[in-house]
Scaffold this motif. Structure first.
Motif, PDB file in Angstrom:
ATOM      1  N   ALA A   1       0.813  -0.364  -0.050  1.00 18.51           N
ATOM      2  CA  ALA A   1       0.275  -0.041  -0.300  1.00 18.51           C
ATOM      3  C   ALA A   1       0.828   1.409  -0.193  1.00 18.51           C
ATOM      4  N   ASP A   2       2.152   1.234   0.323  1.00 19.01           N
ATOM      5  CA  ASP A   2       2.986   2.547   0.490  1.00 19.01           C
ATOM      6  C   ASP A   2       3.596   2.331  -0.884  1.00 19.01           C
ATOM      7  N   GLY A   3       3.523   1.844  -1.814  1.00 12.69           N
ATOM      8  CA  GLY A   3       4.462   1.816  -2.835  1.00 12.69           C
ATOM      9  C   GLY A   3       5.579   0.841  -2.787  1.00 12.69           C
ATOM     10  N   THR A   4       5.355   0.506  -1.572  1.00 11.04           N
ATOM     11  CA  THR A   4       6.938  -1.240  -1.331  1.00 11.04           C
ATOM     12  C   THR A   4       6.585  -1.721  -2.755  1.00 11.04           C
ATOM     13  N   VAL A   5       8.188  -2.512  -3.656  1.00  7.76           N
ATOM     14  CA  VAL A   5       8.042  -3.918  -4.105  1.00  7.76           C
ATOM     15  C   VAL A   5       8.506  -4.429  -3.442  1.00  7.76           C
ATOM     16  N   HIS A   6       7.490  -6.193  -2.850  1.00  5.24           N
ATOM     17  CA  HIS A   6       8.071  -6.940  -2.273  1.00  5.24           C
ATOM     18  C   HIS A   6       9.318  -7.417  -2.241  1.00  5.24           C
ATOM     19  N   ALA A   7       8.269  -8.135  -3.830  1.00  5.21           N
ATOM     20  CA  ALA A   7       8.618  -8.707  -4.405  1.00  5.21           C
ATOM     21  C   ALA A   7       8.141  -9.188  -6.083  1.00  5.21           C
ATOM     22  N   ALA A   8       8.053 -10.499  -6.614  1.00  4.43           N
ATOM     23  CA  ALA A   8       7.421 -10.602  -8.279  1.00  4.43           C
ATOM     24  C   ALA A   8       7.054 -11.907  -8.018  1.00  4.43           C
TER      25      ALA A   8
ATOM     26  N   ARG B   1      -2.463 -11.512 -22.372  1.00  7.51           N
ATOM     27  CA  ARG B   1      -3.840 -10.484 -22.325  1.00  7.51           C
ATOM     28  C   ARG B   1      -4.114 -11.936 -21.983  1.00  7.51           C
ATOM     29  N   ARG B   2      -4.201 -13.388 -21.671  1.00  8.72           N
ATOM     30  CA  ARG B   2      -4.815 -14.388 -20.572  1.00  8.72           C
ATOM     31  C   ARG B   2      -4.227 -13.853 -19.184  1.00  8.72           C
ATOM     32  N   LEU B   3      -3.101 -14.294 -19.534  1.00  9.02           N
ATOM     33  CA  LEU B   3      -2.177 -14.194 -17.837  1.00  9.02           C
ATOM     34  C   LEU B   3      -2.180 -13.070 -17.463  1.00  9.02           C
ATOM     35  N   LEU B   4      -2.376 -11.755 -17.543  1.00  8.79           N
ATOM     36  CA  LEU B   4      -1.655 -10.825 -16.873  1.00  8.79           C
ATOM     37  C   LEU B   4      -3.047 -10.685 -16.244  1.00  8.79           C
ATOM     38  N   PRO B   5      -4.223 -10.843 -16.405  1.00  9.75           N
ATOM     39  CA  PRO B   5      -5.957 -10.580 -14.957  1.00  9.75           C
ATOM     40  C   PRO B   5      -5.194 -10.957 -14.352  1.00  9.75           C
ATOM     41  N   GLU B   6      -4.509 -12.394 -14.325  1.00 10.38           N
ATOM     42  CA  GLU B   6      -4.704 -13.332 -13.015  1.00 10.38           C
ATOM     43  C   GLU B   6      -3.570 -12.990 -12.172  1.00 10.38           C
ATOM     44  N   LEU B   7      -2.466 -13.158 -12.951  1.00 12.46           N
ATOM     45  CA  LEU B   7      -1.328 -12.293 -12.014  1.00 12.46           C
ATOM     46  C   LEU B   7      -1.453 -11.348 -11.501  1.00 12.46           C
ATOM     47  N   ARG B   8      -2.041  -9.831 -11.807  1.00 18.16           N
ATOM     48  CA  ARG B   8      -2.107  -9.158 -10.710  1.00 18.16           C
ATOM     49  C   ARG B   8      -2.960  -8.932  -9.983  1.00 18.16           C
ATOM     50  N   SER B   9      -4.012 -10.188 -10.174  1.00 16.80           N
ATOM     51  CA  SER B   9      -5.182 -10.252  -9.030  1.00 16.80           C
ATOM     52  C   SER B   9      -4.440 -11.057  -7.956  1.00 16.80           C
ATOM     53  N   ALA B  10      -3.285 -11.943  -8.341  1.00 15.77           N
ATOM     54  CA  ALA B  10      -2.849 -12.814  -7.623  1.00 15.77           C
ATOM     55  C   ALA B  10      -1.930 -12.031  -6.616  1.00 15.77           C
ATOM     56  N   ALA B  11      -1.218 -11.176  -7.113  1.00 15.08           N
ATOM     57  CA  ALA B  11      -0.047 -10.056  -7.228  1.00 15.08           C
ATOM     58  C   ALA B  11      -0.687  -9.071  -5.894  1.00 15.08           C
ATOM     59  N   ALA B  12      -2.052  -8.668  -6.009  1.00 12.91           N
ATOM     60  CA  ALA B  12      -2.522  -7.667  -5.425  1.00 12.91           C
ATOM     61  C   ALA B  12      -3.311  -8.605  -4.324  1.00 12.91           C
ATOM     62  N   THR B  13      -3.729  -9.651  -4.065  1.00  7.70           N
ATOM     63  CA  THR B  13      -3.543 -10.220  -2.887  1.00  7.70           C
ATOM     64  C   THR B  13      -2.916 -10.871  -1.738  1.00  7.70           C
ATOM     65  N   ILE B  14      -1.591 -10.869  -2.437  1.00  8.37           N
ATOM     66  CA  ILE B  14      -0.164 -11.162  -1.572  1.00  8.37           C
ATOM     67  C   ILE B  14       0.085  -9.683  -0.963  1.00  8.37           C
ATOM     68  N   ALA B  15      -0.086  -8.597  -2.377  1.00  7.65           N
ATOM     69  CA  ALA B  15       0.259  -7.280  -1.104  1.00  7.65           C
ATOM     70  C   ALA B  15      -0.241  -6.787  -0.334  1.00  7.65           C
ATOM     71  N   ARG B  16      -2.079  -7.051  -0.042  1.00  7.04           N
ATOM     72  CA  ARG B  16      -3.485  -6.981   0.980  1.00  7.04           C
ATOM     73  C   ARG B  16      -2.267  -7.937   2.121  1.00  7.04           C
ATOM     74  N   ALA B  17      -2.399  -9.343   1.976  1.00  2.00           N
ATOM     75  CA  ALA B  17      -2.192 -10.176   3.328  1.00  2.00           C
ATOM     76  C   ALA B  17      -0.567  -9.432   3.616  1.00  2.00           C
ATOM     77  N   LEU B  18       0.179  -9.527   2.477  1.00  7.70           N
ATOM     78  CA  LEU B  18       1.500  -9.309   3.789  1.00  7.70           C
ATOM     79  C   LEU B  18       1.396  -7.559   4.538  1.00  7.70           C
ATOM     80  N   ASP B  19       0.501  -6.538   4.050  1.00 11.61           N
ATOM     81  CA  ASP B  19       0.261  -5.612   4.855  1.00 11.61           C
ATOM     82  C   ASP B  19      -0.262  -5.619   5.615  1.00 11.61           C
ATOM     83  N   ARG B  20      -1.148  -6.616   5.796  1.00  9.38           N
ATOM     84  CA  ARG B  20      -1.924  -7.172   6.848  1.00  9.38           C
ATOM     85  C   ARG B  20      -1.193  -7.499   8.042  1.00  9.38           C
ATOM     86  N   ALA B  21      -0.557  -8.467   7.630  1.00 14.46           N
ATOM     87  CA  ALA B  21       0.943  -9.287   8.496  1.00 14.46           C
ATOM     88  C   ALA B  21       1.439  -8.270   8.826  1.00 14.46           C
TER      89      ALA B  21
END
Length: 277
Positions: free
Chosen positions: A213-220, A233-253
């Motif tokens: 949330a603070d703009g820090t890139v934690h991983a890829a 075009r098929r894979l990017l939506p799935e990838l971005r959704s997974a990355a956002a889910t991980i980022a939110r969970a990491l921010d909470r942790a």
């Protein structure tokens, strides 16, 4: 003293690190002669230090060979990048694999290399160029390009590559620092990286950053598959959704961990003495 020896540590701790580092190539067991050769530690010193490392549980003896001990694994599970990031990422990575049926990687930048923290793959999707705990040159990988493009010390990294040269894994690997720089500018602008056959012939990867949330890139996070199946075009939506889910969970942790560290010690009230009346 040779120029090669000049860069080697002379302390006991430094030599012990060299012995443990000899296993980074992927070897599971090494005899004393090979352990000495790979580490650069003289055989007599390697033997003495290996015996101590066995006593500490950092190495194990199997016949005439040595292998990494369970103590290394135990300590590794307590490294924040492994203990926290891997834990919160696993469910999202499993879902991403189920959705794409491609090999999934979670990686962080470690100097000029990417370090793979997680890999999710089916039997048909296991590629020999990557493994959990393994490293690959960052300029050659999609995860590396994503992480380099957002690195605060990018200019320093590029200067290093100009002096030392770029590693080449295949004939398709980016071959000049100027070309790499152009790639990284494009990656930063578009928010993803695509590499085709730069790490292995016939195979490519698509990667996006895990941004807090603070703009820090934690991983890829990346998907790796045969080039014919790598459709952004098929894979990017799935990838971005997974990355956002991980980022939110990491921010909470991380927030929870911070609150626990800053929580003052609770002082129990003194017991009330009752006086018989």
């Amino acid at each position: 003293m040779s120029s090669q020896d000049a860069g080697r540590p002379n302390s006991v701790l430094g030599k012990a690190q060299l012995l443990l580092g000899a296993f980074e190539s992927g070897a599971y067991q090494l005899g004393l002669t090979e352990l000495s050769r790979r580490s650069g530690v003289p055989k007599a010193s390697a033997y003495r230090l290996a015996q101590e490392l066995v006593e500490w549980g950092l190495l194990e003896r199997r016949g005439d060979c040595y292998q990494l001990g369970l103590r290394v694994f135990e300590l590794g599970q307590r490294v924040p990048a492994s203990a926290v990031l891997r834990a919160v990422a696993r469910p999202a990575l499993a879902d991403l694999f189920a959705a794409t049926r491609a090999t999934i990687h979670l990686a962080v930048l470690d100097g000029g290399h990417v370090l793979f923290l997680e890999k999710v793959a089916g039997e048909a999707n296991i590629h020999s160029h990557s493994r959990i705990g393994g490293r690959l040159p960052a300029p050659s990988t999609a995860t590396g390009k994503v992480l380099l493009s957002t690195a605060p010390d990018l200019d320093k990294q590029l200067d290093h590559y100009r002096r030392a040269g770029l590693p080449h894994l295949t004939s398709r690997t980016v071959s000049s620092v100027d070309a790499l720089h152009k790639q990284l500018v494009a990656v930063r602008a578009q928010g993803f990286a695509l590499e085709s056959e730069e790490t292995m012939p016939g195979v490519g990867s698509l990667a996006v950053p895990v941004t807090g949330a603070d703009g820090t890139v934690h991983a890829a996070v990346s998907t790796t598959a045969p080039v014919s199946r790598l459709v952004p075009r098929r894979l990017l939506p799935e990838l971005r959704s997974a990355a956002a889910t991980i980022a939110r969970a990491l921010d909470r942790a991380l927030l929870t961990a911070s609150e626990v560290r800053n929580e003052p010690f609770a002082v129990a009230p003194a017991p009330v003495k009752r006086v018989a009346g």
